[in-house]
Design a protein around this motif. Structure first.
Motif, short mmCIF file in Angstrom:
data_model
loop_
_atom_site.label_atom_id
_atom_site.label_comp_id
_atom_site.label_asym_id
_atom_site.label_seq_id
_atom_site.Cartn_x
_atom_site.Cartn_y
_atom_site.Cartn_z
N PRO A 189 31.15 4.33 12.44
CA PRO A 189 30.31 5.52 12.24
C PRO A 189 29.25 5.62 13.32
CG PRO A 189 29.63 3.76 10.76
CD PRO A 189 30.87 3.26 11.49
N LYS A 190 28.82 6.85 13.59
CA LYS A 190 27.79 7.07 14.61
C LYS A 190 26.39 6.86 14.05
CE LYS A 190 30.51 10.26 17.44
NZ LYS A 190 31.77 10.04 16.72
N THR A 191 26.25 6.98 12.72
CA THR A 191 24.95 6.78 12.09
C THR A 191 25.10 5.89 10.86
OG1 THR A 191 25.24 8.79 10.75
CG2 THR A 191 24.07 9.03 12.85
N GLU A 192 23.99 5.40 10.34
CA GLU A 192 24.03 4.52 9.18
C GLU A 192 24.53 5.27 7.94
OE1 GLU A 192 20.34 2.62 8.44
OE2 GLU A 192 20.28 1.59 10.38
N THR A 193 25.17 4.52 7.04
CA THR A 193 25.65 5.08 5.79
C THR A 193 24.89 4.45 4.62
OG1 THR A 193 27.88 5.30 6.73
CG2 THR A 193 27.68 5.46 4.33
N PRO A 194 24.12 5.22 3.86
CA PRO A 194 23.47 4.67 2.68
C PRO A 194 24.53 4.28 1.63
CG PRO A 194 22.48 6.77 3.31
CD PRO A 194 23.75 6.63 4.09
N LEU A 195 24.44 3.09 1.06
CA LEU A 195 25.40 2.61 0.07
C LEU A 195 24.68 2.18 -1.20
CD1 LEU A 195 27.79 0.44 2.31
CD2 LEU A 195 28.18 2.77 1.48
#
Length: 366
Positions: A287-293
């Motif tokens: 991914p190009k940006t962070e993913t909130p999980l």
């Protein structure tokens, strides 16, 4: 000497596009800067200590090459000769090379140059090397008539394996690595997000090993192509309720392994909804940006989440899967082009990605 030691001792030299007077030159595909790809004339390389000289026969065009052309791959520096999916014939090699290879052998290049000293390398996870250099990204690649590569990072290919198949062995190792990182077992369900080459190959591998592949994508044409490849289940995640469909397919268990190949943030988040309790998630897409999980869901399901970067020691297995016919990799081959056609084809792939799955460049005649 380890591969990156060779690199560090002898950094790659960028050569002029003009023909060098009195010296042998060769064709190479070079990206000078984003959106500027050319067929350049550069000096034929001379192998250094521990290296073999390879006459490149075929080279695959990878999504990372297109990212380099777009300027969206932040790991790439310019100018850069691209190409890391390489197969060719040995023209020279040290006689004492560790694999016993010889002049005339057909080989595939492992393109991930590692240091051999850091913690990941010490435990055999060379793809996680803290000083990793990838051909065509950090250092010049091999989409050229000749290429020098560490002799211990060449894998002999069967004499009756086609050159097109050989150039596609490297992407199969990426899919294999993602499957391995998830510990997929026969009889399990593997939900794979993204019906590009890596996702399609992952589905073919899962089924070759006796598991059930479920492929998810947003594009009907890609899912139809997956059906034609023999993928057992396909789901359009744009128009279907993916959680409901996977629950139906798995009788409520959900997928024991979810392999994310798209790199889309929404897709990464969805893996937690698709995976079973005590299941595994492997993240292959970048991914190009962070993913909130939601970490509460990770704890509730006690999910293992594992990164899956490139590959490590999986070329022999990939070659066996292709050579045995258990994975018919030619089914994802869109077309074969000449090296002269490569720059224009790269431009067209960037403009019309839906028209292509896998393109192989014929660099030299065998």
């Amino acid at each position: 000497m380890y591969p990156s030691e060779i690199f560090q001792s002898h950094p790659p030299l960028f050569l002029s596009q003009s023909i060098l007077s009195g010296r042998f030159t060769m064709k190479a595909v070079r990206i000078n800067e984003p959106k500027n790809v050319v067929l350049a004339d550069i000096e034929k390389p001379t192998p250094k200590a521990g290296e073999a000289l390879i006459r490149i026969i075929t080279a695959g065009i990878c999504g990372s090459d297109i990212g380099a052309f777009r300027g969206t791959n932040n790991l790439v520096s310019y100018p850069r000769i691209i190409g890391h999916e390489l197969a060719g014939i040995i023209e020279s090699i040290p006689e004492d090379n560790p694999k016993g290879l010889k002049i005339g052998d057909k080989v595939i290049a492992d393109p991930y140059l590692y240091c051999g000293h850091c913690y990941p390398c010490s435990i055999g996870r060379t793809n996680c090397c803290t000083d990793l250099h990838v051909l065509g990204v950090h250092v010049d690649g091999g989409m050229a008539e000749y290429f020098c590569h560490p002799a211990d990072m060449l894998v002999k290919m069967p004499d009756d394996m086609s050159w097109e198949e050989a150039a596609m062995a490297e992407p199969l190792t990426i899919s294999l690595h993602g499957i391995h990182r998830g510990g997929l077992k026969a009889g399990e369900y593997c939900a794979i997000i993204g019906a590009g080459p890596i996702g399609l190959l992952a589905g073919m591998i899962a089924q070759a090993y006796g598991a059930h592949a479920i492929l998810l994508d947003l594009v009907d044409e890609r899912l139809q192509f997956a059906k034609e490849l023999g993928i057992e289940y396909v789901i359009n995640s744009k128009t279907e309720d993916t959680v409901k469909r996977i629950s139906e397919i798995t009788n409520g268990v959900m997928a024991q392994q979810v392999m994310e190949c798209s790199g889309a943030n929404a897709a990464i988040r969805s893996t937690l909804d698709l995976v079973s309790n005590a299941g595994r998630i492997t993240l292959t897409g970048w991914p190009k940006t962070e993913t909130p999980l939601p970490t509460d869901l990770i704890t509730k399901k006690e999910v293992d989440i594992r990164g899956a970067r490139t590959s490590a020691g999986e070329f022999e297995e990939a070659i066996e899967l292709i050579h045995s016919g258990r994975v018919d990799i030619k089914k994802i081959l869109t077309k074969v082009i000449s090296i002269d056609e490569a720059p224009a084809t790269i431009i067209d792939i960037e403009k019309n990605p839906g028209n292509y799955m896998k393109v192989v460049v014929q660099v030299n005649e065998p």
